[in-house]
Design a protein around this motif. Structure first.
Motif, PDB file in Angstrom:
ATOM      1  N   CYS A  82       0.877  -1.412   0.060  1.00 57.24           N
ATOM      2  CA  CYS A  82      -0.136  -0.020   0.092  1.00 57.24           C
ATOM      3  C   CYS A  82       0.808   1.321  -0.008  1.00 57.24           C
ATOM      4  O   CYS A  82       0.500   2.286   0.612  1.00 57.24           O
ATOM      5  N   HIS A 132       3.607   8.931  -6.572  1.00 58.64           N
ATOM      6  CA  HIS A 132       2.741   9.597  -5.670  1.00 58.64           C
ATOM      7  C   HIS A 132       1.312   9.436  -5.940  1.00 58.64           C
ATOM      8  O   HIS A 132       0.330  10.206  -5.340  1.00 58.64           O
ATOM      9  N   TYR A 133       0.803   8.429  -6.947  1.00 55.83           N
ATOM     10  CA  TYR A 133      -0.442   8.483  -7.681  1.00 55.83           C
ATOM     11  C   TYR A 133      -0.919   9.935  -7.985  1.00 55.83           C
ATOM     12  O   TYR A 133      -2.025  10.149  -7.717  1.00 55.83           O
ATOM     13  N   GLY A 152       3.378   0.612   4.041  1.00 53.54           N
ATOM     14  CA  GLY A 152       3.609   1.682   3.225  1.00 53.54           C
ATOM     15  C   GLY A 152       5.123   1.926   2.997  1.00 53.54           C
ATOM     16  O   GLY A 152       5.971   0.724   2.655  1.00 53.54           O
ATOM     17  N   THR A 177       2.046   4.459  -0.992  1.00 53.19           N
ATOM     18  CA  THR A 177       1.449   5.737  -1.695  1.00 53.19           C
ATOM     19  C   THR A 177       2.571   6.515  -2.312  1.00 53.19           C
ATOM     20  O   THR A 177       2.117   7.586  -2.928  1.00 53.19           O
ATOM     21  N   ASN A 226      -6.922   0.602  -2.245  1.00 49.99           N
ATOM     22  CA  ASN A 226      -5.504   0.322  -2.433  1.00 49.99           C
ATOM     23  C   ASN A 226      -4.929  -0.961  -2.003  1.00 49.99           C
ATOM     24  O   ASN A 226      -5.750  -1.420  -1.053  1.00 49.99           O
TER      25      ASN A 226
END
Length: 305
Positions: free
Chosen positions: A205, A217-218, A255, A207, A299
């Motif tokens: 997950c 960073h989407y 993350g 990000t 996500n």
């Protein structure tokens, strides 16, 4: 007073012993840049030439220090490797590496770092006799920005992307690459001809750097800093499809905080991977590690549940 002097002497000996763990060397100099590395050597040298690990720290191309790579470098040296943690130009310092940044600046940051990793590699090739290095057994590794640096250094065309006049030999190929929460801009750079053994680890997950395939960073598609990246999961599956050797460690629902996990907490897994490569042992494994973190809505991946 005598007791104090003895304590002071013991402290000086302790500090000296710590200082002897590595030596700091300059690996590249030109008119505008001086770059250093910290070199860790095996305690027992012997006549047999040693494999080499070159590590690149993370920090978003804007921060971080080579000291961040000391744990993995020191451990690798304890297992018979020559190991080095390098400094490189932090091009994004005082620049934006986020969605509102400039795409070409992001690419330039990776290009500069990858070129400097090539220069560190060239330094060791040129000094292979001095440090007793087997130049056919050079591994590169990195965390986050360092992982992106290592992956691109492994797979970019050095003639097209080269910035410096001194080049690696045309036939040079790294023995393997270890990537902590890294990604590559073009997965098609990894071909049957160019693929090398690869160890990847990543939070599912993440990000910041996508675990699979998504924008850095989407970022939304209209962002000035929009950059598509192929993360660890995509790289692993692509290499397996090419019948290459790869291992992926997935931290379920984790993350970007896992970007240094193996380097800092389980460096023996990295050494085991390199040893397997040197022993011609092919890897095709995906290890899923529970983190007790909850998957964010929209996500992550179902195999983590």
């Amino acid at each position: 007073m005598k007791k104090f002097s003895l304590l002071l002497f013991a402290f000086v000996l302790f500090v000296s012993a710590k200082a002897q763990d590595f030596k700091t060397l300059t690996y590249f100099v030109n008119d505008s840049t001086k770059l250093e590395l910290d070199l860790f050597l095996p305690k027992t040298q012997g006549k047999e030439k040693k494999p080499l690990l070159i590590h690149v720290h993370g920090g978003g191309f804007a921060g971080g220090t080579r000291e961040w790579g000391h744990t993995i470098s020191k451990h690798a040296a304890s297992q018979g490797y020559v190991a080095a943690s390098i400094s490189y130009t932090l091009y994004m310092k005082n620049r934006k590496f986020s969605c509102d940044g400039i795409l070409t600046e992001k690419v330039k940051a990776i290009q500069i770092a990858a070129n400097q990793l090539w220069q560190a590699t060239l330094y060791f090739i040129n000094n292979s006799e001095k440090y007793n290095i087997d130049t056919s057994k050079i591994f590169i590794s990195g965390s986050s920005a360092g992982a992106e640096t290592a992956l691109h250094a492994a797979y970019w065309d050095r003639d097209i992307m080269g910035l410096y006049p001194n080049k690696l030999p045309n036939d040079f190929k790294y023995a393997g690459v270890i990537s902590g929460a890294g990604a590559i801009m073009d997965i098609n750079l990894i071909t049957k001809e160019s693929v090398i053994p690869t160890l990847l680890f990543h939070g599912s997950c993440d990000t910041t750097v996508p675990y699979a395939t998504a924008a850095h960073h989407y970022c939304p598609t209209n962002a000035s800093g929009w950059l598509m990246l192929f993360g660890s999961y995509s790289i692993y599956n692509h290499i397996i499809d090419l019948n290459g050797s790869a291992k992926l460690v997935t931290y379920c629902n984790g993350g970007h905080e896992y970007s240094d996990e193996l380097f800092g907490k389980d460096p023996q897994t990295v050494v085991d991977f390199m040893n397997n490569v040197l022993n011609d042992k092919k890897e095709e494994s995906h290890v899923i590690v529970a983190t007790n973190k909850e998957r964010k809505k929209g996500n992550g991946y179902s195999f983590c549940d």
